[in-house]
Enzyme design. Sequence first.
Site, PDB file in Angstrom:
ATOM      1  N   LYS A 195       0.847  -1.208   0.000  1.00 28.90           N
ATOM      2  CA  LYS A 195       0.000   0.000   0.000  1.00 28.90           C
ATOM      3  C   LYS A 195       0.871   1.243   0.000  1.00 28.90           C
ATOM      4  CE  LYS A 195       0.810   1.337   4.469  1.00 28.90           C
ATOM      5  NZ  LYS A 195       1.482   2.555   4.900  1.00 28.90           N
TER       6      LYS A 195
ATOM      7  N   ASP B 213      -2.736  -1.576   9.753  1.00 24.88           N
ATOM      8  CA  ASP B 213      -2.826  -1.624   8.285  1.00 24.88           C
ATOM      9  C   ASP B 213      -3.402  -2.935   7.770  1.00 24.88           C
ATOM     10  OD1 ASP B 213      -1.646   0.882   8.029  1.00 24.88           O
ATOM     11  OD2 ASP B 213       0.390   0.067   7.821  1.00 24.88           O
TER      12      ASP B 213
END
Length: 303
Positions: free
Chosen positions: A13, A143
């Site tokens: 990401k 996350d």
Amino acid sequence: MALNSVTVKVPAKVNLQLSVGPRESDGYHNLVTVFQAVSIFDEVTLTKSHEGSGVTIAVTGDQTHGVPEDGSNLAVKAAQLIAEKFDFSADVHIEVKKSIPVAGGMAGGSADAAATLVGMDALFKLEATREELLALGSELGSDVPFLILGGTAIGTGRGDQLTAALSRGTYHWVFALSTVGLSTPSVYSECDRMRAEREIAAPKVSDALMQALLAANPEAVGDSLVNDLQSAATSLRPALTLILEVGRDYGALGAIVSGSGPTVAFLVADEEAGLDLAVALTASGVVGSVARATGPVPGARVI
Ligand code: C5P
């Protein structure tokens, strides 16, 4: 025939926005972040093993340096956590083929944990709901839920409370990688230290960024990139300032430290611009290695 093994592909990401509120009493910071999943993938293969053998792990690939091959690996914790929640004994071997940079602000460890949750669900036919997997993910790390979801999403709370965001178009990225990682807690602490005397407002989603994503406008997305951890990361690793400058000089639409760093992310107009920038960064001598990727891409998926 019962399934003996599954492989899950999981992306890295980048945070298009990372706005950090004040430190809370639990030590965490309330965030508003916009995540985009990008096409650098780890592959996590789970294979059932003999009863009583527990969870074992091996890490292979081109990005293995410093990744623990024991119970401290977040993927092992993920396997143990989901087995505990669904009340069975986790006898499984995890093989992680790593391509996501380690300790680089691209959520490599979280990605492997996300892949393990999705893989355990498939391998042991748990039929966990998406919500159950996301909740287990947030127990493992802030996350992890996003790497299960993928695409583009707004994260609030610790970054683990997700809402899918509307985004059009494909975005092209060049990442400048460092050989030595930065620890996420130390970057947050440096951020606190640098802000010590200041009043910090509650963070909110950037309207400019949301509009730019809706309009599929990479120039406007480049202009809207924001990371409140960037000055802390550059304070701990001054060389990052130079890397950011080199990328901007070579025409990147946006340049930002990825998450808590030290990976630096450059948004570029198209694939050709990405190739040019990758060559320029390598030739500049200030960057160890580069990776190119596009986003958004889906989250953890069985392949
Ligand atoms: O949740 P995770 O384990 O990934 O977080 C790693 C570290 O990052 C935490 O120990 C904390 O120091 C910092 N952090 C934070 N606020 C957040 C997310 C992470 O301070 N919202």
